[in-house]
Motif scaffolding. Structure first.
Motif, PDB file in Angstrom:
ATOM      1  N   ARG A 191       0.842  -1.194   0.000  1.00 52.24           N
ATOM      2  CA  ARG A 191       0.000   0.000   0.000  1.00 52.24           C
ATOM      3  C   ARG A 191       0.877   1.244   0.000  1.00 52.24           C
ATOM      4  O   ARG A 191       1.886   1.309   0.712  1.00 52.24           O
ATOM      5  N   VAL A 192       0.445   2.247  -0.781  1.00 53.62           N
ATOM      6  CA  VAL A 192       1.214   3.486  -0.960  1.00 53.62           C
ATOM      7  C   VAL A 192       0.315   4.677  -0.658  1.00 53.62           C
ATOM      8  O   VAL A 192      -0.830   4.746  -1.120  1.00 53.62           O
ATOM      9  N   PHE A 193       0.844   5.623   0.104  1.00 50.35           N
ATOM     10  CA  PHE A 193       0.178   6.897   0.364  1.00 50.35           C
ATOM     11  C   PHE A 193       1.137   8.004  -0.041  1.00 50.35           C
ATOM     12  O   PHE A 193       2.329   7.964   0.285  1.00 50.35           O
ATOM     13  N   TYR A 194       0.618   9.020  -0.732  1.00 51.11           N
ATOM     14  CA  TYR A 194       1.437  10.176  -1.091  1.00 51.11           C
ATOM     15  C   TYR A 194       0.629  11.447  -0.882  1.00 51.11           C
ATOM     16  O   TYR A 194      -0.573  11.498  -1.191  1.00 51.11           O
ATOM     17  N   THR A 195       1.274  12.493  -0.380  1.00 46.00           N
ATOM     18  CA  THR A 195       0.671  13.810  -0.327  1.00 46.00           C
ATOM     19  C   THR A 195       1.661  14.849  -0.827  1.00 46.00           C
ATOM     20  O   THR A 195       2.872  14.734  -0.598  1.00 46.00           O
ATOM     21  N   ILE A 196       1.143  15.856  -1.513  1.00 42.73           N
ATOM     22  CA  ILE A 196       1.973  16.960  -2.001  1.00 42.73           C
ATOM     23  C   ILE A 196       2.411  17.864  -0.861  1.00 42.73           C
ATOM     24  O   ILE A 196       3.336  18.665  -1.021  1.00 42.73           O
ATOM     25  N   LEU A 197       1.779  17.757   0.293  1.00 40.22           N
ATOM     26  CA  LEU A 197       2.040  18.668   1.408  1.00 40.22           C
ATOM     27  C   LEU A 197       3.346  18.319   2.119  1.00 40.22           C
ATOM     28  O   LEU A 197       3.745  17.156   2.165  1.00 40.22           O
ATOM     29  N   GLY A 198       3.994  19.352   2.712  1.00 40.57           N
ATOM     30  CA  GLY A 198       5.156  19.076   3.536  1.00 40.57           C
ATOM     31  C   GLY A 198       6.397  19.863   3.202  1.00 40.57           C
ATOM     32  O   GLY A 198       7.497  19.400   3.475  1.00 40.57           O
ATOM     33  N   HIS A 199       6.259  21.081   2.676  1.00 44.05           N
ATOM     34  CA  HIS A 199       7.471  21.825   2.329  1.00 44.05           C
ATOM     35  C   HIS A 199       8.210  22.320   3.564  1.00 44.05           C
ATOM     36  O   HIS A 199       9.427  22.144   3.680  1.00 44.05           O
ATOM     37  N   GLY A 200       7.483  22.972   4.465  1.00 43.68           N
ATOM     38  CA  GLY A 200       8.162  23.657   5.563  1.00 43.68           C
ATOM     39  C   GLY A 200       7.643  23.295   6.932  1.00 43.68           C
ATOM     40  O   GLY A 200       6.766  22.449   7.101  1.00 43.68           O
ATOM     41  N   ILE A 201       8.163  23.988   7.917  1.00 42.49           N
ATOM     42  CA  ILE A 201       7.824  23.722   9.310  1.00 42.49           C
ATOM     43  C   ILE A 201       6.352  24.019   9.575  1.00 42.49           C
ATOM     44  O   ILE A 201       5.744  23.439  10.490  1.00 42.49           O
ATOM     45  N   GLN A 202       5.740  24.898   8.773  1.00 37.05           N
ATOM     46  CA  GLN A 202       4.332  25.228   8.970  1.00 37.05           C
ATOM     47  C   GLN A 202       3.458  23.975   8.867  1.00 37.05           C
ATOM     48  O   GLN A 202       2.497  23.819   9.619  1.00 37.05           O
ATOM     49  N   THR A 203       3.773  23.107   7.914  1.00 36.00           N
ATOM     50  CA  THR A 203       3.022  21.863   7.760  1.00 36.00           C
ATOM     51  C   THR A 203       3.515  20.796   8.726  1.00 36.00           C
ATOM     52  O   THR A 203       2.717  20.089   9.352  1.00 36.00           O
ATOM     53  N   HIS A 204       4.821  20.680   8.868  1.00 32.84           N
ATOM     54  CA  HIS A 204       5.366  19.588   9.683  1.00 32.84           C
ATOM     55  C   HIS A 204       5.130  19.770  11.184  1.00 32.84           C
ATOM     56  O   HIS A 204       5.337  18.822  11.945  1.00 32.84           O
ATOM     57  N   SER A 205       4.690  20.952  11.588  1.00 36.71           N
ATOM     58  CA  SER A 205       4.338  21.163  12.988  1.00 36.71           C
ATOM     59  C   SER A 205       2.822  21.235  13.189  1.00 36.71           C
ATOM     60  O   SER A 205       2.356  21.535  14.283  1.00 36.71           O
ATOM     61  N   HIS A 206       2.060  20.926  12.157  1.00 31.46           N
ATOM     62  CA  HIS A 206       0.597  21.052  12.191  1.00 31.46           C
ATOM     63  C   HIS A 206      -0.019  19.767  12.748  1.00 31.46           C
ATOM     64  O   HIS A 206       0.208  18.685  12.199  1.00 31.46           O
ATOM     65  N   PRO A 207      -0.809  19.843  13.827  1.00 30.14           N
ATOM     66  CA  PRO A 207      -1.390  18.625  14.415  1.00 30.14           C
ATOM     67  C   PRO A 207      -2.235  17.806  13.446  1.00 30.14           C
ATOM     68  O   PRO A 207      -2.232  16.568  13.516  1.00 30.14           O
ATOM     69  N   ALA A 208      -2.951  18.458  12.537  1.00 27.98           N
ATOM     70  CA  ALA A 208      -3.759  17.706  11.578  1.00 27.98           C
ATOM     71  C   ALA A 208      -2.873  16.923  10.610  1.00 27.98           C
ATOM     72  O   ALA A 208      -3.218  15.807  10.199  1.00 27.98           O
ATOM     73  N   PHE A 209      -1.736  17.506  10.252  1.00 29.81           N
ATOM     74  CA  PHE A 209      -0.792  16.787   9.391  1.00 29.81           C
ATOM     75  C   PHE A 209      -0.210  15.600  10.137  1.00 29.81           C
ATOM     76  O   PHE A 209      -0.071  14.504   9.576  1.00 29.81           O
ATOM     77  N   HIS A 210       0.138  15.787  11.411  1.00 29.07           N
ATOM     78  CA  HIS A 210       0.623  14.673  12.222  1.00 29.07           C
ATOM     79  C   HIS A 210      -0.403  13.536  12.238  1.00 29.07           C
ATOM     80  O   HIS A 210      -0.043  12.360  12.088  1.00 29.07           O
ATOM     81  N   ALA A 211      -1.655  13.895  12.459  1.00 25.44           N
ATOM     82  CA  ALA A 211      -2.703  12.867  12.523  1.00 25.44           C
ATOM     83  C   ALA A 211      -2.828  12.141  11.197  1.00 25.44           C
ATOM     84  O   ALA A 211      -2.950  10.900  11.167  1.00 25.44           O
ATOM     85  N   MET A 212      -2.807  12.879  10.093  1.00 25.53           N
ATOM     86  CA  MET A 212      -2.940  12.241   8.792  1.00 25.53           C
ATOM     87  C   MET A 212      -1.778  11.295   8.512  1.00 25.53           C
ATOM     88  O   MET A 212      -1.975  10.172   8.033  1.00 25.53           O
ATOM     89  N   VAL A 213      -0.552  11.728   8.814  1.00 29.09           N
ATOM     90  CA  VAL A 213       0.603  10.866   8.575  1.00 29.09           C
ATOM     91  C   VAL A 213       0.525   9.622   9.454  1.00 29.09           C
ATOM     92  O   VAL A 213       0.805   8.505   8.995  1.00 29.09           O
ATOM     93  N   ALA A 214       0.146   9.781  10.712  1.00 32.16           N
ATOM     94  CA  ALA A 214       0.014   8.618  11.596  1.00 32.16           C
ATOM     95  C   ALA A 214      -1.016   7.634  11.069  1.00 32.16           C
ATOM     96  O   ALA A 214      -0.802   6.413  11.075  1.00 32.16           O
ATOM     97  N   HIS A 215      -2.140   8.146  10.602  1.00 35.88           N
ATOM     98  CA  HIS A 215      -3.182   7.264  10.069  1.00 35.88           C
ATOM     99  C   HIS A 215      -2.778   6.666   8.725  1.00 35.88           C
ATOM    100  O   HIS A 215      -3.126   5.519   8.428  1.00 35.88           O
ATOM    101  N   ALA A 216      -2.041   7.432   7.913  1.00 38.02           N
ATOM    102  CA  ALA A 216      -1.560   6.893   6.637  1.00 38.02           C
ATOM    103  C   ALA A 216      -0.579   5.757   6.873  1.00 38.02           C
ATOM    104  O   ALA A 216      -0.599   4.739   6.156  1.00 38.02           O
TER     105      ALA A 216
END
Length: 229
Positions: A191-216
């Motif tokens: 299984r493969v998951f890809y997202t275009i998101l993740g350039h800077g600290i704004q995304t990598h410190s975002h709780p919703a992004f953390h949740a999505m990556v954990a669930h992915a």
């Protein structure tokens, strides 16, 4: 669950972004264990467990549930290392790629097929909004609504939609077209998951992004979701 992180390359602050991402994901999913593989140009995250073993070495991927790719450009992988990654995913392993993970290994066509596309261009860094279009999928059902964050809206090429399920989509501020922002697909038995998101600290410190990556990660590894115990 053990996660092997491949990080490094150009144009991104991999050192701080990856640390913020891993710290945030582990806070939401403490059962995940991240190990960094130093392969490719630095700088690299600090404070992570590291492995010097190449993934082509016997047993290097034993016990790994998911390979997480947050890298960019030419990483200097050998043919044996490339085949080891493909064999791992084809055999049922998980693969999660973030942002510039879709701009890695130029000229490796099978990697593009693994990811499901290849970076082509992006408009300037700015606030973007992406909407959930497959709310029942395990990787994104943790999101309560549209995700708004300052990031680069990657435009992907060689990105046919008939081999993937689009999970997030939005309107690119660059050309005004609706474009996928995250997807899930199969590669062999993996299984493969890809997202275009993740350039800077704004995304990598975002709780919703953390949740999505954990669930992915959980979805890619066919493991229970973090909020399911």
């Amino acid at each position: 669950m053990r996660i092997l992180v491949v990080a490094g390359g150009g144009y991104h602050d991999f050192k701080n972004n990856t640390k913020a991402l891993v710290d945030g994901v582990v806070a939401q999913a403490p059962h995940l264990s991240f190990t960094l593989w130093r392969k490719g140009p630095g700088p690299f995250p600090e404070g992570m467990k590291e492995t010097a073993a190449g993934i082509a070495e016997k047993g290097a991927l034993d016990g790994i549930g998911v390979v997480l790719a947050y890298s960019q450009g030419e990483l200097g992988w050998s043919a044996e290392e490339k085949e080891a990654l493909l064999r791992f995913v084809r055999g049922g392993g998980g693969f999660v790629a973030l942002h510039s993970g879709g701009d890695s290994h130029p000229g490796w066509d099978e990697y593009d097929r693994l990811v499901g596309g290849r970076f082509e261009s992006h408009p300037p860094f700015q606030k973007i909004k992406v909407d959930i279009c497959s709310p029942d999928h395990d990787a994104v059902r943790c999101l309560s609504g549209a995700l708004e964050v300052e990031d680069e809206y990657y435009h992907m090429k060689d990105c046919a939609l008939d081999d993937k399920l689009v999970l997030l989509k939005g309107t690119s501020p660059g050309d005004g077209k609706e474009r996928p922002a995250a997807w899930a697909k199969e590669y062999g038995r993996g299984r493969v998951f890809y997202t275009i998101l993740g350039h800077g600290i704004q995304t990598h410190s975002h709780p919703a992004f953390h949740a999505m990556v954990a669930h992915a990660i959980a979805w890619a590894a066919r493991a229970p979701a973090p909020d399911a115990g």
